[in-house]
Design a protein around this motif. Structure first.
Motif, PDB file in Angstrom:
ATOM      1  N   ASP A 178      32.633 -10.080  14.906  1.00 41.88           N
ATOM      2  CA  ASP A 178      32.643  -8.669  13.484  1.00 41.88           C
ATOM      3  C   ASP A 178      32.180  -9.453  12.605  1.00 41.88           C
ATOM      4  O   ASP A 178      32.074  -9.351  11.448  1.00 41.88           O
ATOM      5  CB  ASP A 178      33.120  -7.337  13.938  1.00 41.88           C
ATOM      6  CG  ASP A 178      32.598  -6.540  12.551  1.00 41.88           C
ATOM      7  OD1 ASP A 178      31.616  -6.478  13.112  1.00 41.88           O
ATOM      8  OD2 ASP A 178      33.238  -6.048  12.249  1.00 41.88           O
TER       9      ASP A 178
ATOM     10  N   ASN B 255      26.244  -0.619  13.573  1.00 42.84           N
ATOM     11  CA  ASN B 255      27.130  -0.438  14.183  1.00 42.84           C
ATOM     12  C   ASN B 255      28.099   0.278  13.464  1.00 42.84           C
ATOM     13  O   ASN B 255      27.330   0.766  12.707  1.00 42.84           O
ATOM     14  CB  ASN B 255      28.175  -1.355  14.785  1.00 42.84           C
ATOM     15  CG  ASN B 255      28.473  -2.540  13.645  1.00 42.84           C
ATOM     16  OD1 ASN B 255      28.846  -2.049  12.967  1.00 42.84           O
ATOM     17  ND2 ASN B 255      29.072  -3.278  13.997  1.00 42.84           N
TER      18      ASN B 255
ATOM     19  N   ASN C 115      31.496  -2.264  24.443  1.00 37.89           N
ATOM     20  CA  ASN C 115      32.538  -3.005  23.338  1.00 37.89           C
ATOM     21  C   ASN C 115      32.478  -1.466  22.748  1.00 37.89           C
ATOM     22  O   ASN C 115      32.146  -0.784  22.999  1.00 37.89           O
ATOM     23  CB  ASN C 115      31.822  -4.330  22.328  1.00 37.89           C
ATOM     24  CG  ASN C 115      30.768  -4.244  21.538  1.00 37.89           C
ATOM     25  OD1 ASN C 115      30.580  -2.903  21.111  1.00 37.89           O
ATOM     26  ND2 ASN C 115      30.153  -4.705  20.734  1.00 37.89           N
ATOM     27  N   GLU C 116      33.283  -2.093  22.265  1.00 36.11           N
ATOM     28  CA  GLU C 116      34.411  -1.029  21.385  1.00 36.11           C
ATOM     29  C   GLU C 116      33.562  -0.436  20.154  1.00 36.11           C
ATOM     30  O   GLU C 116      33.741   0.633  19.898  1.00 36.11           O
ATOM     31  CB  GLU C 116      35.810  -1.300  20.721  1.00 36.11           C
ATOM     32  CG  GLU C 116      36.554  -1.617  21.483  1.00 36.11           C
ATOM     33  CD  GLU C 116      37.990  -2.217  21.220  1.00 36.11           C
ATOM     34  OE1 GLU C 116      38.414  -2.537  20.216  1.00 36.11           O
ATOM     35  OE2 GLU C 116      39.153  -2.121  22.647  1.00 36.11           O
ATOM     36  N   ASP C 117      32.895  -1.226  19.811  1.00 37.13           N
ATOM     37  CA  ASP C 117      31.961  -1.056  18.120  1.00 37.13           C
ATOM     38  C   ASP C 117      30.779  -0.073  18.654  1.00 37.13           C
ATOM     39  O   ASP C 117      30.110   0.416  17.906  1.00 37.13           O
ATOM     40  CB  ASP C 117      31.348  -2.640  17.512  1.00 37.13           C
ATOM     41  CG  ASP C 117      32.698  -2.798  16.704  1.00 37.13           C
ATOM     42  OD1 ASP C 117      33.881  -1.781  16.547  1.00 37.13           O
ATOM     43  OD2 ASP C 117      33.027  -3.917  16.705  1.00 37.13           O
ATOM     44  N   ASN C 118      30.193  -0.472  19.765  1.00 39.42           N
ATOM     45  CA  ASN C 118      29.000   0.209  20.624  1.00 39.42           C
ATOM     46  C   ASN C 118      27.612   0.121  18.860  1.00 39.42           C
ATOM     47  O   ASN C 118      27.143   0.222  18.591  1.00 39.42           O
ATOM     48  CB  ASN C 118      29.229   1.799  19.830  1.00 39.42           C
ATOM     49  CG  ASN C 118      29.523   2.673  21.401  1.00 39.42           C
ATOM     50  OD1 ASN C 118      29.800   2.298  22.032  1.00 39.42           O
ATOM     51  ND2 ASN C 118      30.679   3.735  20.854  1.00 39.42           N
TER      52      ASN C 118
END
Length: 208
Positions: free
Chosen positions: A191, A140, A110-113
């Motif tokens: 998140d 993250n 995902n974007e946050d790794n």
């Protein structure tokens, strides 16, 4: 849902993608396989996961694989959902039970790794849960969560078990806010973190 995870267990599927360098040892009933590259499918033809290892063995008596330097890609539909790396792994119960040992690293695509680390991970395909034990750490770009045990469910919520330490990071990777609790729940999709404590209060610290 359970039907989705019933696998086709014909032996030729096990060695699909493996290099031809297979050595049989009749005394120990082991097959040594170099450069293993194996895909596991459901009975509907959906790819559940793929696994690679430079050095592995197949025990014909125990009906299990033992692999070194393992990389597993877990699929959701056509896309990779998680990638897991470890020093070694074992596949048993017709590849439905996956155990990983040593420097386990689970990465969410995902974007946050999001990264989840631990000493040991067990995954039961039928239950769709990933249990990590020992030096568990989630990290993250925004937060750090650490505990001795955690369970990642199919709903993308990670439950951390007592004791739990939660740290919010700033842009310089320095901690600014710290919380200690008995249990914590992190929602990867949103998140968002929640804390629960039965016997002790949730304790927090602010750094200036």
């Amino acid at each position: 849902m359970n039907n989705i995870y019933k696998l086709i267990f014909f032996f030729p599927i096990f060695i699909l993608g493996c290099s031809p360098n297979v050595i049989e040892d009749n005394k120990t009933f082991l097959k040594k396989i170099d450069s293993l590259n194996m895909n596991i499918f459901s009975n509907k033809g959906n790819k559940i996961y793929s696994i690679t290892s430079p050095n592995s063995t197949y025990d014909k008596v125990k009906l299990e694989f033992n692999l070194k330097k393992t990389t597993i890609s877990i699929f959701e539909g056509q896309n990779i959902k998680y990638i897991i790396n470890s020093d070694s792994s074992t596949l048993s119960d017709n590849n439905k039970i996956v155990e990983l040992n040593g420097n386990v690293e689970l990465r969410s695509i995902n974007e946050d790794n999001d990264y989840l680390y631990g000493d040991y991970l067990i995954w039961n395909i039928n239950e769709s849960k990933y249990k990590l034990i020992g030096n568990v750490r989630f990290e993250n770009k925004n937060i750090k969560l650490s505990s001795n045990k955690a369970i990642l469910g199919k709903n993308n919520i990670i439950e951390f078990f007592n004791p739990v330490k939660y740290i919010i990071k700033d842009n310089y990777d320095e901690k600014r806010y710290e919380i200690n609790s008995e249990n914590a729940y992190y929602n990867i999709n949103k998140d968002f973190v929640t804390f629960k404590a039965k016997d002790k209060r949730v304790r927090s610290k602010i750094y200036f």
